[in-house]
Design a protein around this motif. Structure first.
Motif, mmCIF file in Angstrom:
data_model
loop_
_atom_site.group_PDB
_atom_site.id
_atom_site.type_symbol
_atom_site.label_atom_id
_atom_site.label_comp_id
_atom_site.label_asym_id
_atom_site.label_seq_id
_atom_site.Cartn_x
_atom_site.Cartn_y
_atom_site.Cartn_z
ATOM 1 N N CYS A 6 0.873 -1.172 0.000
ATOM 2 C CA CYS A 6 0.000 0.000 0.000
ATOM 3 C C CYS A 6 0.913 1.227 0.000
ATOM 4 O O CYS A 6 1.863 1.304 0.777
ATOM 5 N N MET A 7 0.621 2.168 -0.890
ATOM 6 C CA MET A 7 1.482 3.341 -1.043
ATOM 7 C C MET A 7 0.624 4.605 -1.046
ATOM 8 O O MET A 7 -0.447 4.632 -1.648
ATOM 9 N N VAL A 8 1.117 5.635 -0.364
ATOM 10 C CA VAL A 8 0.456 6.936 -0.346
ATOM 11 C C VAL A 8 1.369 7.922 -1.061
ATOM 12 O O VAL A 8 2.559 8.013 -0.758
ATOM 13 N N MET A 9 0.802 8.649 -2.042
ATOM 14 C CA MET A 9 1.576 9.616 -2.820
ATOM 15 C C MET A 9 0.905 10.983 -2.767
ATOM 16 O O MET A 9 -0.294 11.079 -2.577
ATOM 17 N N GLU A 38 -7.838 11.545 -2.783
ATOM 18 C CA GLU A 38 -8.299 12.598 -1.874
ATOM 19 C C GLU A 38 -7.909 13.940 -2.475
ATOM 20 O O GLU A 38 -6.760 14.356 -2.375
ATOM 21 N N LYS A 39 -8.881 14.599 -3.112
ATOM 22 C CA LYS A 39 -8.586 15.826 -3.856
ATOM 23 C C LYS A 39 -8.159 16.967 -2.921
ATOM 24 O O LYS A 39 -7.217 17.699 -3.220
ATOM 25 N N GLN A 40 -8.844 17.130 -1.792
ATOM 26 C CA GLN A 40 -8.524 18.244 -0.889
ATOM 27 C C GLN A 40 -7.105 18.153 -0.345
ATOM 28 O O GLN A 40 -6.430 19.160 -0.212
ATOM 29 N N GLU A 41 -6.658 16.924 -0.031
ATOM 30 C CA GLU A 41 -5.310 16.738 0.519
ATOM 31 C C GLU A 41 -4.271 16.516 -0.576
ATOM 32 O O GLU A 41 -3.091 16.380 -0.270
ATOM 33 N N CYS A 42 -4.708 16.424 -1.845
ATOM 34 C CA CYS A 42 -3.817 16.149 -2.978
ATOM 35 C C CYS A 42 -3.062 14.841 -2.763
ATOM 36 O O CYS A 42 -1.872 14.745 -3.043
ATOM 37 N N MET A 43 -3.776 13.836 -2.228
ATOM 38 C CA MET A 43 -3.133 12.560 -1.948
ATOM 39 C C MET A 43 -3.838 11.435 -2.681
ATOM 40 O O MET A 43 -5.051 11.461 -2.869
ATOM 41 N N ASP A 54 8.403 1.922 -9.523
ATOM 42 C CA ASP A 54 7.979 1.772 -10.914
ATOM 43 C C ASP A 54 6.621 2.407 -11.159
ATOM 44 O O ASP A 54 6.405 3.082 -12.168
ATOM 45 N N VAL A 55 5.690 2.188 -10.229
ATOM 46 C CA VAL A 55 4.346 2.757 -10.375
ATOM 47 C C VAL A 55 4.402 4.278 -10.270
ATOM 48 O O VAL A 55 3.743 4.981 -11.042
ATOM 49 N N ALA A 56 5.201 4.813 -9.359
ATOM 50 C CA ALA A 56 5.322 6.265 -9.208
ATOM 51 C C ALA A 56 5.888 6.899 -10.483
ATOM 52 O O ALA A 56 5.406 7.947 -10.931
ATOM 53 N N ILE A 57 6.876 6.259 -11.082
ATOM 54 C CA ILE A 57 7.464 6.772 -12.322
ATOM 55 C C ILE A 57 6.441 6.735 -13.449
ATOM 56 O O ILE A 57 6.321 7.678 -14.234
ATOM 57 N N LYS A 58 5.672 5.644 -13.532
ATOM 58 C CA LYS A 58 4.661 5.501 -14.577
ATOM 59 C C LYS A 58 3.583 6.583 -14.443
ATOM 60 O O LYS A 58 3.174 7.200 -15.425
ATOM 61 N N ILE A 69 6.311 10.262 -3.033
ATOM 62 C CA ILE A 69 5.891 9.098 -2.236
ATOM 63 C C ILE A 69 5.989 9.477 -0.762
ATOM 64 O O ILE A 69 7.059 9.827 -0.271
ATOM 65 N N LEU A 70 4.853 9.423 -0.056
ATOM 66 C CA LEU A 70 4.821 9.785 1.355
ATOM 67 C C LEU A 70 5.009 8.570 2.260
ATOM 68 O O LEU A 70 5.673 8.652 3.292
ATOM 69 N N GLU A 71 4.392 7.451 1.883
ATOM 70 C CA GLU A 71 4.423 6.282 2.761
ATOM 71 C C GLU A 71 4.309 5.016 1.929
ATOM 72 O O GLU A 71 3.531 4.963 0.975
ATOM 73 N N ILE A 72 5.085 4.006 2.296
ATOM 74 C CA ILE A 72 5.004 2.696 1.664
ATOM 75 C C ILE A 72 4.849 1.663 2.771
ATOM 76 O O ILE A 72 5.625 1.652 3.726
#
Length: 80
Positions: A6-9, A38-43, A54-58, A69-72
């Motif tokens: 689970c990843m939070v960006m 989450e649009k308000q938090e831009c997350m 890889d997913v973040a780059i894509k 990337i905030l949390e993995i």
């Protein structure tokens, strides 16, 4: 094989069309099982079997925006 992650960006989502675009990008990725925007938090939170970098780059390439990337959180294969 990638493990369950689970990843939070943080992605700059300033309008509804940005949210729709990121949702379209996430739905096309087969390795992502669930997502939460989450649009308000831009997350954006995503879960599935993937390699986080890889997913973040894509996503960065498709959205043409900076992705932070905030949390993995990795889960072990318990009960498999």
């Amino acid at each position: 094989m990638a493990r369950q992650v689970c990843m939070v960006m943080r992605i700059n989502l300033d309008c509804n069309s940005c949210c729709r675009k990121v949702r379209r990008v996430l739905l096309k990725m087969k390795e992502i099982e669930t997502h939460l925007i989450e649009k308000q938090e831009c997350m954006v939170s995503i879960c599935g079997r993937f390699i986080p970098a890889d997913v973040a780059i894509k996503i960065r390439k498709k959205m043409k925006r900076r992705v932070e990337i905030l949390e993995i959180q990795e889960f072990s294969n318990v009960g498999v």
